[in-house]
Motif scaffolding. Sequence first.
Motif, PDB file in Angstrom:
ATOM      1  N   ALA A  17       0.846  -1.194   0.000  1.00  0.00           N
ATOM      2  CA  ALA A  17       0.000   0.000   0.000  1.00  0.00           C
ATOM      3  C   ALA A  17       0.877   1.237   0.000  1.00  0.00           C
ATOM      4  O   ALA A  17       1.963   1.260   0.595  1.00  0.00           O
ATOM      5  CB  ALA A  17      -0.924   0.005   1.215  1.00  0.00           C
ATOM      6  N   LYS A  18       0.398   2.277  -0.674  1.00  0.00           N
ATOM      7  CA  LYS A  18       1.142   3.524  -0.761  1.00  0.00           C
ATOM      8  C   LYS A  18       0.163   4.660  -1.011  1.00  0.00           C
ATOM      9  O   LYS A  18      -0.765   4.532  -1.809  1.00  0.00           O
ATOM     10  CB  LYS A  18       2.158   3.444  -1.909  1.00  0.00           C
ATOM     11  CG  LYS A  18       2.804   4.753  -2.328  1.00  0.00           C
ATOM     12  CD  LYS A  18       3.815   5.248  -1.324  1.00  0.00           C
ATOM     13  CE  LYS A  18       4.551   6.476  -1.867  1.00  0.00           C
ATOM     14  NZ  LYS A  18       5.442   7.083  -0.852  1.00  0.00           N
ATOM     15  N   SER A  19       0.353   5.773  -0.305  1.00  0.00           N
ATOM     16  CA  SER A  19      -0.487   6.960  -0.506  1.00  0.00           C
ATOM     17  C   SER A  19       0.285   7.998  -1.301  1.00  0.00           C
ATOM     18  O   SER A  19       1.471   8.245  -1.037  1.00  0.00           O
ATOM     19  CB  SER A  19      -0.921   7.548   0.836  1.00  0.00           C
ATOM     20  OG  SER A  19      -1.781   6.662   1.511  1.00  0.00           O
ATOM     21  N   ASP A  60      -5.034   6.920  -2.150  1.00  0.00           N
ATOM     22  CA  ASP A  60      -4.539   5.715  -1.489  1.00  0.00           C
ATOM     23  C   ASP A  60      -4.591   4.557  -2.471  1.00  0.00           C
ATOM     24  O   ASP A  60      -5.598   4.369  -3.169  1.00  0.00           O
ATOM     25  CB  ASP A  60      -5.390   5.367  -0.266  1.00  0.00           C
ATOM     26  CG  ASP A  60      -5.373   6.458   0.778  1.00  0.00           C
ATOM     27  OD1 ASP A  60      -4.352   7.160   0.902  1.00  0.00           O
ATOM     28  OD2 ASP A  60      -6.400   6.613   1.483  1.00  0.00           O
ATOM     29  N   THR A  61      -3.516   3.785  -2.537  1.00  0.00           N
ATOM     30  CA  THR A  61      -3.473   2.630  -3.426  1.00  0.00           C
ATOM     31  C   THR A  61      -3.101   1.386  -2.631  1.00  0.00           C
ATOM     32  O   THR A  61      -2.352   1.453  -1.655  1.00  0.00           O
ATOM     33  CB  THR A  61      -2.457   2.815  -4.563  1.00  0.00           C
ATOM     34  OG1 THR A  61      -1.130   2.858  -4.004  1.00  0.00           O
ATOM     35  CG2 THR A  61      -2.711   4.114  -5.315  1.00  0.00           C
ATOM     36  N   ASN A  63      -9.454  10.643  -1.731  1.00  0.00           N
ATOM     37  CA  ASN A  63     -10.082  11.302  -0.574  1.00  0.00           C
ATOM     38  C   ASN A  63     -10.158  12.811  -0.797  1.00  0.00           C
ATOM     39  O   ASN A  63      -9.189  13.429  -1.239  1.00  0.00           O
ATOM     40  CB  ASN A  63      -9.269  11.024   0.693  1.00  0.00           C
ATOM     41  CG  ASN A  63      -9.112   9.542   0.957  1.00  0.00           C
ATOM     42  OD1 ASN A  63     -10.036   8.885   1.386  1.00  0.00           O
ATOM     43  ND2 ASN A  63      -7.917   9.006   0.695  1.00  0.00           N
TER      44      ASN A  63
END
Length: 416
Positions: free
Chosen positions: A374-376, A381-382, A415
């Motif tokens: 996961a990485k923002s 957000d992914t 978001n």
Amino acid sequence: MKSLSIYLSSIMFLSLNVDAFDDTKMNGKINIYYGTQDETRQDTTTPDIFNKDASYIDTAFHLELTTKLSENVSAKISTTAVSSLGLEENLASLTGVWSGAHSYTGTQTNDALWIDELWFDATLAHTKTKLGRQSLDTPLIFSETWSLSTNTFESIMILNQDLRDTDIIAGWIGKSNSVGDDTVIPSNTGAITSQNGKFNTFSKSGAYLIGAINTSIPSLSTQAWYYNITGVSNAYWLQADLNIEGILAGVQYTLINSHNSAFKDDLAYAFMLGYEMKDLVTIKAAFSLVDDEGSFGVTNIATRNSDSGAVSKLYTEMWFWYGTVSSTGAQSISLTAETSVAQDYELFFGYWKVQVKPVNSSPSSIDEYIVSVAKSFGPVDTLFALVYDKLAQENGFVSDDTKDLTTFQIYLTYNF
């Protein structure tokens, strides 16, 4: 797409008028989820991974508005819309969507739009009362957040903090939009909400609950819950969690007593040990055991009739194959590790082994392996996940039906 157009128009209207209210905030998110599977089963031909018939895709638009009406009174309204964007029979199959809120007509998947939260909350001294449509987070009745649409409840919840280091929670649940309460249970990946988000009487006649959470002892949190599912069952949940300088330990116990003499009680235990090195890595090992003579298991009571499986609060809950570790006769172990690497990439590794041996059914087993990253990127957000499941259904302890399931998933969230 008509309902989606109305929804987007509402967003524009609220964006223009939100500044007219004091102490008012508006935010939301847009989700795009995609998944695909490669399934191998004896003597069965199935589509390959990335084939549209082996894939599912869906989008959701969520908008919420919170406001402070007075010093002690707040309110919130939020809406969710889900749309396949017309990708069925293109990138996915007709019913290959995540949300159970869709309906189907002919060869298309219909959009859905509903109000998922609408509540008022008032505080008097050390007591807060929340009334209306809301999310819940209790051990045996709760809102599940893993899918695109979240099940919510029409309820009254009271929180009292007169006792030092103790939260007392009491509540009444009258309705919910969980599929466990709806006569229509769609056959898709994330079927935890009813079609069109429709609210129905919760479990025939509603439910009462009372719970207490205590943190008087440093590093130790204990909680106890009692539920009366009117005319259906009584349920109990006990839990204690310890965190001493990164050393983690926990124990859970739950019992569900059915009011119907034709059904047997459901009982489960779970234990957890782990170690947390702050800002670096968290490692956990857990074990759970569900009694092999029960009738329903110990999953989320709100969604346990879902054909896609319902999540439980047991320490051993799996990443993908929900409804297994909490099922009757399940003996489960889990090993998980979470860590951060360069540039704030969040890595997760997990392994689960579950053997299900109910008294009146054939045994089965699941081994699940998961790796995710996961990485923002600012507001985006992914998360990418690769899951491998090996499932075996046994007859007389001789495996006659084995399936290997490889799943690849992409979660994108914007978001605002």
